[in-house]
Write a protein that holds these residues in place. Structure first.
Motif, PDB file in Angstrom:
ATOM      1  N   SER A  46      -1.513  30.194  26.614  1.00 18.37           N
ATOM      2  CA  SER A  46      -0.641  29.739  25.532  1.00 18.37           C
ATOM      3  C   SER A  46      -1.047  28.341  25.059  1.00 18.37           C
ATOM      4  O   SER A  46      -1.040  28.047  23.856  1.00 18.37           O
ATOM      5  CB  SER A  46       0.812  29.735  26.004  1.00 18.37           C
ATOM      6  N   PHE A  47      -1.413  27.489  26.019  1.00 14.89           N
ATOM      7  CA  PHE A  47      -1.848  26.138  25.650  1.00 14.89           C
ATOM      8  C   PHE A  47      -3.106  26.185  24.781  1.00 14.89           C
ATOM      9  O   PHE A  47      -3.170  25.547  23.726  1.00 14.89           O
ATOM     10  CB  PHE A  47      -2.112  25.307  26.909  1.00 14.89           C
ATOM     11  N   TYR A  48      -4.109  26.947  25.224  1.00 18.84           N
ATOM     12  CA  TYR A  48      -5.361  27.006  24.458  1.00 18.84           C
ATOM     13  C   TYR A  48      -5.159  27.642  23.083  1.00 18.84           C
ATOM     14  O   TYR A  48      -5.801  27.250  22.108  1.00 18.84           O
ATOM     15  CB  TYR A  48      -6.423  27.775  25.245  1.00 18.84           C
ATOM     16  N   GLU A  49      -4.276  28.632  23.000  1.00 16.71           N
ATOM     17  CA  GLU A  49      -4.069  29.321  21.725  1.00 16.71           C
ATOM     18  C   GLU A  49      -3.327  28.457  20.705  1.00 16.71           C
ATOM     19  O   GLU A  49      -3.402  28.713  19.504  1.00 16.71           O
ATOM     20  CB  GLU A  49      -3.301  30.622  21.962  1.00 16.71           C
ATOM     21  N   SER A  50      -2.581  27.463  21.179  1.00 14.07           N
ATOM     22  CA  SER A  50      -1.837  26.608  20.236  1.00 14.07           C
ATOM     23  C   SER A  50      -2.252  25.144  20.369  1.00 14.07           C
ATOM     24  O   SER A  50      -1.476  24.243  20.111  1.00 14.07           O
ATOM     25  CB  SER A  50      -0.335  26.748  20.490  1.00 14.07           C
ATOM     26  N   LEU A  51      -3.499  24.945  20.762  1.00  9.34           N
ATOM     27  CA  LEU A  51      -4.018  23.611  21.032  1.00  9.34           C
ATOM     28  C   LEU A  51      -3.977  22.730  19.777  1.00  9.34           C
ATOM     29  O   LEU A  51      -4.515  23.107  18.740  1.00  9.34           O
ATOM     30  CB  LEU A  51      -5.458  23.731  21.527  1.00  9.34           C
ATOM     31  N   PRO A  52      -3.354  21.547  19.859  1.00  8.61           N
ATOM     32  CA  PRO A  52      -3.365  20.641  18.705  1.00  8.61           C
ATOM     33  C   PRO A  52      -4.798  20.252  18.338  1.00  8.61           C
ATOM     34  O   PRO A  52      -5.633  20.023  19.225  1.00  8.61           O
ATOM     35  CB  PRO A  52      -2.591  19.415  19.210  1.00  8.61           C
TER      36      PRO A  52
END
Length: 390
Positions: A46-52
């Motif tokens: 989830s972090f990588y998919e929505s990485l700023p």
């Protein structure tokens, strides 16, 4: 340009331990020259998919997901095989085939001979060198020959092999060979370095995730209180540094890092920048500039908490003449990233933020991660003092 047809199956990939893993407990595996993989955790995905966008230069590139399964030969030797194309997007370009029988592998029954390990490191790094270590283990020996002897224990850094053995044991005890496991594909951030010197730093004053049990929470709090995590907001989780005078890497592990005082932390940081002959003062300014650029980005990330994540500082142990002879200062801009140093955030399995897909109702946090910022600020101060010769 001739390409594969969509229906054409991709060759299986034999996964092998990533020989430059210096910290952590999750097994990191080599997928191809520029790609590593690790077991998928939904919160990390989830972090990588929505990485700023601003953070992308400070994290490994996310390359997709691949299915992995265990394979056991007639002798009981275990290997891990990645199967590209089983419902996952092809994002990695050309992949090398496992080639031949996967049973013919370096990692038979997770017991490795000195010559096999040496060959792997030589394949990974040019030149004739081994890894030397003063790692202290609280578990059983990581290296055994046919007679159970441990004579070669100090010839290399066994941390990645240790993690791999534990991971294979867990997988083989819980699952059969046919079960497919999902792995994250990530950029190998040290692939461009001839002799990658790596410092793995556990960042922040808190290490437990929001989902930690009371027992785990208490354990992590204690580790922080008894280490530099509490006093500095950062502690050493692992290290390898090339020693030009011996042609070996010097290695430290997380148990060493936990015992350090703030002054011991400073001395180890200095040791990380020492090639056996001298302090690499030429690296200090570019590392500090990169850390300051990261600090500016982290200060703007509201709601993010990077619990239990690490920060890698990387440079090439092989000095290049042009950089050694260069006397001009680097431009003091945040975009500057001299290729001979790198700073990357890794390990986001316990990272929480507003809007996380894996955790739609995370604990609400306002503002930036002050524990992480505290660690970065102290790290910069210590490096600055080294640069000033203090």
């Amino acid at each position: 340009m001739v390409g594969q047809s969509p229906a054409e199956p991709r060759a299986a990939v034999l996964l092998q331990p990533f020989v430059h893993q210096v910290g952590g407990h999750t097994s990191m595996l080599t997928y191809d020259e520029h790609t590593i993989c690790k077991p998928l955790v939904s919160q990390e995905l989830s972090f990588y998919e929505s990485l700023p966008l601003a953070m992308r230069q400070f994290t490994p590139q996310y390359k997709g997901i691949v299915s992995v399964h265990l394979k056991k030969d007639s002798l009981g030797n275990l290997t891990l095989i990645a199967s590209p194309g089983l419902g996952q997007p092809d994002t990695c370009g050309r992949l090398d085939s496992a080639g031949g029988d996967p049973a013919v592998t370096l990692w038979h029954k997770c017991k490795w001979s000195h010559t096999q390990v040496t060959k792997t490191f030589k394949d990974s790094c040019p030149g004739k060198m081994l890894l030397r270590t003063d790692l202290q283990y609280h578990t059983d020996s990581l290296l055994e020959d046919a007679n159970g002897k441990q004579a070669e224990r100090k010839s290399y850094n066994p941390w990645g092999l240790h993690c791999h053995r534990q991971h294979l044991n867990r997988m083989s005890s819980k699952h059969n060979e046919n079960k497919l496991h999902q792995f994250l594909l990530l950029e190998n951030v040290v692939s461009k370095y001839s002799y990658p010197c790596i410092l793995d730093l556990k960042m922040g004053t808190r290490q437990h995730g929001d989902d930690a049990s009371e027992e785990k929470k208490a354990r992590h709090i204690k580790k922080c209180e008894q280490s530099t995590s509490a006093s500095l907001g950062v502690r050493i989780c692992g290290m390898q540094v090339y020693q030009a005078d011996t042609g070996h890497f010097l290695c430290k592990d997380k148990y060493y890092g936990r015992k350090l005082s703030p002054e011991g932390f400073r001395q180890t940081l200095r040791q990380f920048l020492c090639n056996g002959n001298q302090l690499r003062t030429d690296l200090l300014e570019p590392i500090i500039l990169r850390l300051k650029a990261l600090l500016a980005v982290i200060r703007k990330q509201s709601s993010y908490r990077f619990y239990s994540s690490s920060l890698l500082i990387i440079y090439d142990g092989q000095e290049h003449k042009e950089s050694a002879d260069q006397h001009l200062p680097f431009p003091k801009t945040h975009s500057t990233n001299p290729s001979r140093v790198d700073v990357r955030m890794i390990d986001f399995a316990h990272t929480t933020f507003k809007g996380s897909k894996s955790n739609p109702n995370p604990t609400p946090y306002d503002g930036p991660d002050h524990g992480y910022i505290f660690g970065l600020e102290n790290l910069i101060k210590i490096l600055q003092s080294l640069l000033e010769g203090k």
